[in-house]
Write a protein that holds these residues in place. Structure first.
Motif, PDB file in Angstrom:
ATOM      1  N   PRO A  55       0.788  -1.179  -0.077  1.00 18.96           N
ATOM      2  CA  PRO A  55       0.050  -0.267  -0.069  1.00 18.96           C
ATOM      3  C   PRO A  55       0.930   1.347   0.021  1.00 18.96           C
ATOM      4  O   PRO A  55       1.843   1.296   0.683  1.00 18.96           O
ATOM      5  N   SER A  56       0.722   2.270  -0.973  1.00 17.71           N
ATOM      6  CA  SER A  56       1.546   3.389  -1.070  1.00 17.71           C
ATOM      7  C   SER A  56       0.595   4.617  -1.524  1.00 17.71           C
ATOM      8  O   SER A  56      -0.664   4.615  -1.684  1.00 17.71           O
ATOM      9  N   PHE A  60     -12.646   0.001  -4.284  1.00 17.71           N
ATOM     10  CA  PHE A  60     -11.345  -0.381  -3.579  1.00 17.71           C
ATOM     11  C   PHE A  60     -11.478  -0.428  -2.183  1.00 17.71           C
ATOM     12  O   PHE A  60     -12.026   0.243  -1.457  1.00 17.71           O
ATOM     13  N   ASN A  61     -10.767  -1.476  -1.522  1.00 12.17           N
ATOM     14  CA  ASN A  61     -10.742  -1.544  -0.117  1.00 12.17           C
ATOM     15  C   ASN A  61      -9.295  -0.741   0.323  1.00 12.17           C
ATOM     16  O   ASN A  61      -8.227  -1.324  -0.244  1.00 12.17           O
ATOM     17  N   TYR A  62      -9.369   0.177   1.178  1.00 15.50           N
ATOM     18  CA  TYR A  62      -8.363   0.847   1.674  1.00 15.50           C
ATOM     19  C   TYR A  62      -8.003   0.649   3.272  1.00 15.50           C
ATOM     20  O   TYR A  62      -7.273   1.463   3.585  1.00 15.50           O
ATOM     21  N   LEU A  63      -8.619  -0.271   3.842  1.00 18.28           N
ATOM     22  CA  LEU A  63      -8.299  -0.623   5.069  1.00 18.28           C
ATOM     23  C   LEU A  63      -6.995  -0.997   5.502  1.00 18.28           C
ATOM     24  O   LEU A  63      -6.557  -0.369   6.502  1.00 18.28           O
ATOM     25  N   ASN A  64      -6.419  -1.770   4.709  1.00 18.67           N
ATOM     26  CA  ASN A  64      -4.867  -1.987   4.721  1.00 18.67           C
ATOM     27  C   ASN A  64      -4.120  -0.699   4.424  1.00 18.67           C
ATOM     28  O   ASN A  64      -2.924  -0.950   4.910  1.00 18.67           O
ATOM     29  N   PHE A  65      -4.497   0.265   3.933  1.00 17.51           N
ATOM     30  CA  PHE A  65      -3.641   1.480   4.102  1.00 17.51           C
ATOM     31  C   PHE A  65      -3.905   2.389   5.320  1.00 17.51           C
ATOM     32  O   PHE A  65      -3.234   3.430   5.368  1.00 17.51           O
ATOM     33  N   GLY A  66      -4.567   1.949   6.343  1.00 16.01           N
ATOM     34  CA  GLY A  66      -4.878   2.820   7.338  1.00 16.01           C
ATOM     35  C   GLY A  66      -5.862   3.932   7.188  1.00 16.01           C
ATOM     36  O   GLY A  66      -5.882   4.713   7.865  1.00 16.01           O
ATOM     37  N   GLN A 119       5.568   6.777  -1.688  1.00 16.64           N
ATOM     38  CA  GLN A 119       6.047   6.259  -0.756  1.00 16.64           C
ATOM     39  C   GLN A 119       5.138   5.010  -0.036  1.00 16.64           C
ATOM     40  O   GLN A 119       3.930   5.165   0.005  1.00 16.64           O
ATOM     41  N   VAL A 120       5.676   3.957   0.262  1.00 15.63           N
ATOM     42  CA  VAL A 120       5.050   3.065   1.167  1.00 15.63           C
ATOM     43  C   VAL A 120       4.229   3.631   2.311  1.00 15.63           C
ATOM     44  O   VAL A 120       4.870   4.414   2.827  1.00 15.63           O
ATOM     45  N   VAL A 121       3.075   3.287   2.535  1.00 13.33           N
ATOM     46  CA  VAL A 121       2.284   3.897   3.867  1.00 13.33           C
ATOM     47  C   VAL A 121       2.862   3.215   4.967  1.00 13.33           C
ATOM     48  O   VAL A 121       3.274   2.256   5.175  1.00 13.33           O
ATOM     49  N   PRO A 161       3.008  -5.701   3.891  1.00 14.18           N
ATOM     50  CA  PRO A 161       2.648  -6.201   2.429  1.00 14.18           C
ATOM     51  C   PRO A 161       1.016  -6.739   2.693  1.00 14.18           C
ATOM     52  O   PRO A 161       0.854  -7.513   3.207  1.00 14.18           O
ATOM     53  N   GLU A 162       0.296  -6.191   1.579  1.00 13.08           N
ATOM     54  CA  GLU A 162      -1.045  -6.557   1.584  1.00 13.08           C
ATOM     55  C   GLU A 162      -1.510  -7.780   0.831  1.00 13.08           C
ATOM     56  O   GLU A 162      -1.071  -8.023  -0.429  1.00 13.08           O
ATOM     57  N   PRO A 163      -2.037  -9.061   1.532  1.00 16.07           N
ATOM     58  CA  PRO A 163      -2.205 -10.186   0.947  1.00 16.07           C
ATOM     59  C   PRO A 163      -3.580 -10.192  -0.059  1.00 16.07           C
ATOM     60  O   PRO A 163      -4.517  -9.164   0.334  1.00 16.07           O
TER      61      PRO A 163
END
Length: 276
Positions: free
Chosen positions: A122-123, A155-161, A215-217, A222-224
């Motif tokens: 996620p970036s 899209f799902n952005y939960l793993n981006f915080g 930049q990586v969040v 790493p998001e599965p």
């Protein structure tokens, strides 16, 4: 005459007895349907180009399905749909599975997720012109304080915080995210860096790649990504065990890595041919 009719009847009856199991077997044979993102998610799914025109779906996902189901003799179809429709049709049981999906609590409730079969980072991205020295943040809330943030519908952005979708300016196509920065509609956008690179390459948007920094969040992992199988699919109990077993086998012998590298090379080759 009677003997003749008896003989004909016996032949017909024998034919029915012999053909019935085969007909039943054909009827019971799974004919699966899987959907991928119609706006492309390269290198995992994208359209082949012939003279610049999109043709059939291709990519890591498409080849992986072939490696899973063809050896098992199971017929299947891959269709490209807008992402929200793809998820809805899987939820409704019209389509058996959706490829390349990240997870959130809702999706865990609504679908049968496969084991993860790849991971992405996620970036967040911005124009180099606006931040020539780069921009490092400690939390995603800092982006919101600095300007509008763009993402993709469905899209799902939960793993981006990033859990508050109401504060995300959503559009339909990954390839348009950099253009939204150029037009000053957004100051930042969220994307998985690997698929953004593939999107820019396949759409010949090399000039935009040079204008962006990413930049990586912070504090992200790493998001599965998974296949989501419909709970209403008649073959739901068949798909995941077969898929997971094959993915494990391909990962152990290195074929998953080789498959990904093949599609990355295809995208690089297309970009090089365009530059030449």
């Amino acid at each position: 005459m009677i003997n003749r009719f008896s003989w004909i009847f016996s032949v017909l009856l024998f034919g029915l007895l012999v053909s019935s199991p085969m007909a039943e077997q054909d009827y019971l044979q799974p004919k699966l349907r899987f959907c991928v993102e119609s706006t492309e998610f390269p290198p995992f799914n994208y359209f082949k180009r012939v003279k610049g025109l999109k043709t059939e779906p291709s990519g890591y996902d498409v080849d992986l399905l072939r490696l899973v189901f063809e050896p098992a003799g199971i017929e299947y179809q891959v269709i490209a749909l807008p992402w929200r429709r793809c998820l809805k049709e899987v939820y409704d049981g019209i389509v058996d599975g959706a490829m390349s999906a990240s997870l959130n609590p809702q999706r865990k409730r609504d679908y049968l997720p496969s084991a993860p079969y790849y991971h992405l980072n996620p970036s967040y991205f911005y124009l180099k012109f606006n931040y020539p020295d780069g921009l490092k943040i400690s939390s995603m809330s800092e982006l919101e304080e600095r300007g509008k943030v763009c993402g993709i519908v469905g899209f799902n952005y939960l793993n981006f915080g990033w859990s508050n979708l109401d504060k995300l300016y959503e559009i339909n196509d990954i390839s348009q995210l950099p253009i939204m920065l150029q037009k000053n509609r957004c100051q930042f956008f969220l994307a998985r860096k690997e698929t953004l690179a593939g999107t820019l390459a396949i759409n010949k948007m090399h000039n935009l790649d040079k204008l962006l920094n990413g930049q990586v969040v912070p504090d992200s992992q790493p998001e599965p990504f998974h296949m989501l199988v419909s709970k209403k699919s008649a073959y739901g109990n068949l798909i995941n065990p077969l898929f997971n077993k094959k993915v494990l086998e391909l990962r152990k012998n290195g074929d998953l890595d080789r498959l990904l590298e093949y599609h990355l090379n295809e995208l690089r080759k297309g970009a090089k041919e365009e530059n030449d």
